[in-house]
Design an enzyme around this catalytic site. Structure first.
Site, PDB file in Angstrom:
ATOM      1  N   GLY A  83       9.090   2.974   0.432  1.00  0.00           N
ATOM      2  CA  GLY A  83       9.357   4.409   0.481  1.00  0.00           C
ATOM      3  C   GLY A  83       8.437   5.119   1.468  1.00  0.00           C
ATOM      4  O   GLY A  83       7.644   4.488   2.177  1.00  0.00           O
ATOM      5  N   LYS A 133       2.530   7.965   4.356  1.00  0.00           N
ATOM      6  CA  LYS A 133       2.657   7.188   3.136  1.00  0.00           C
ATOM      7  C   LYS A 133       1.347   7.263   2.353  1.00  0.00           C
ATOM      8  O   LYS A 133       0.325   7.652   2.877  1.00  0.00           O
ATOM      9  CB  LYS A 133       2.974   5.728   3.460  1.00  0.00           C
ATOM     10  CG  LYS A 133       4.446   5.531   3.849  1.00  0.00           C
ATOM     11  CD  LYS A 133       4.824   4.068   3.996  1.00  0.00           C
ATOM     12  CE  LYS A 133       4.495   3.210   2.833  1.00  0.00           C
ATOM     13  NZ  LYS A 133       5.034   3.648   1.522  1.00  0.00           N
ATOM     14  N   GLU A 171       0.287  -1.407   1.447  1.00  0.00           N
ATOM     15  CA  GLU A 171       1.585  -1.111   2.084  1.00  0.00           C
ATOM     16  C   GLU A 171       1.499  -1.302   3.596  1.00  0.00           C
ATOM     17  O   GLU A 171       2.434  -1.818   4.215  1.00  0.00           O
ATOM     18  CB  GLU A 171       2.008   0.327   1.760  1.00  0.00           C
ATOM     19  CG  GLU A 171       2.426   0.511   0.314  1.00  0.00           C
ATOM     20  CD  GLU A 171       2.736   1.948  -0.056  1.00  0.00           C
ATOM     21  OE1 GLU A 171       3.509   2.150  -1.000  1.00  0.00           O
ATOM     22  OE2 GLU A 171       2.199   2.874   0.571  1.00  0.00           O
ATOM     23  N   LYS A 205      12.817  13.815   2.618  1.00  0.00           N
ATOM     24  CA  LYS A 205      11.601  13.284   3.243  1.00  0.00           C
ATOM     25  C   LYS A 205      11.653  13.332   4.779  1.00  0.00           C
ATOM     26  O   LYS A 205      10.664  13.068   5.448  1.00  0.00           O
ATOM     27  CB  LYS A 205      11.362  11.824   2.796  1.00  0.00           C
ATOM     28  CG  LYS A 205      11.324  11.602   1.298  1.00  0.00           C
ATOM     29  CD  LYS A 205      10.075  12.138   0.682  1.00  0.00           C
ATOM     30  CE  LYS A 205       9.936  11.863  -0.802  1.00  0.00           C
ATOM     31  NZ  LYS A 205       9.663  10.510  -1.175  1.00  0.00           N
TER      32      LYS A 205
END
Ligand code: 5RP
Length: 233
Positions: A84, A96, A105, A123
């Site tokens: 995501g 992020k 990540e 987003k």
């Protein structure tokens, strides 16, 4: 529109990027959680994959969902990373780390042949920065690092930014990441030059990683009320 439905639709559309035999990076957050559960369903139907989780939360979820896992130390590359994002700009630069997992990540995204970002369409932004930029820092000397992060923001056109220590719970305890570090949130409102800010943050002693992901995402799947839009660079 329900943001959660759009997140689910993005996660579902991203399944097309997962093929039999792949090693798959598993992101963190509510959109990635939809993906992990959907992937678990595919595994029960016979798909053979191995997942590399980007957080302990995702590791637990993947185990519950029945997705076989492999340690990152045992892979030389990741075929596809599905994760995501908090913000995505038209050049596929990302913010992020809203869920605090930015370090793992980024390591997984950097090791992946393709990073596919899954998000609800809210987003997608013209310019990064409305979402506070997470910066993971060592606990040792964090107050000094916090001041240097604030100064770094000012040097690259984000004057007036505030930088706060992320806390949680009734006692306002600092959030501790899976790596044992703190998280600072940099409230810039607008980041006019993300590359310059990334460089400035990298040079601050005590910064472990920052949440600007630049040049990592090749594909963005934006979930909508019905279906999802796939954008590729
Ligand atoms: C976690 C992240 C998440 O991908 C990001 O916060 C988006 O979360 P969500 O899918 O819940 O909106 O970077 O560190």
């Amino acid at each position: 529109m329900s943001a959660d439905l759009a997140k689910f639709n993005a996660a579902q559309a991203a399944l097309e990027f997962v093929k039999d035999g792949m090693i798959v990076g598993l992101g963190t957050g509510s959109t990635s959680a939809h993906f992990v559960r959907l992937l678990g369903e595919r595994v029960r139907q016979g798909l053979r994959v191995k997942g590399v989780p980007t957080s302990e939360a995702t590791r637990n979820l993947a185990e519950q969902a029945g997705v076989p896992l492999i340690e990152i130390s045992q892979v030389s590359a990741i075929d596809v990373d599905i994760d995501g994002a908090d913000e995505i700009d038209p050049d596929f630069r990302l913010i992020k780390g809203g869920g605090g997992a930015l370090l793992r990540e980024k390591i997984v995204a950097a090791a992946a042949k393709r990073m596919v970002v899954i998000a609800d369409e809210s987003k997608w932004v013209e310019t990064l920065g409305a979402f506070p930029l997470p910066v993971e820092v060592t606990r040792f000397g964090f107050a000094l690092t916090q001041e240097r992060v604030r100064a770094a923001l000012g040097e690259v056109g984000c004057k007036g930014s505030t930088v706060t220590l992320r806390v949680s719970g009734k006692a306002n305890e600092p959030v501790i990441t899976d790596g044992g570090n703190y998280i600072l949130d940099a409230h810039a409102e607008r980041i006019p030059n993300a590359e310059a800010l990334a460089g400035a943050l990298q040079s601050v002693a005590g910064v472990v990683e920052h949440g600007l992901f630049i040049g990592l995402a090749q594909t963005v799947v934006l979930g909508k009320a019905k279906g999802a839009e796939v954008k590729t660079r």
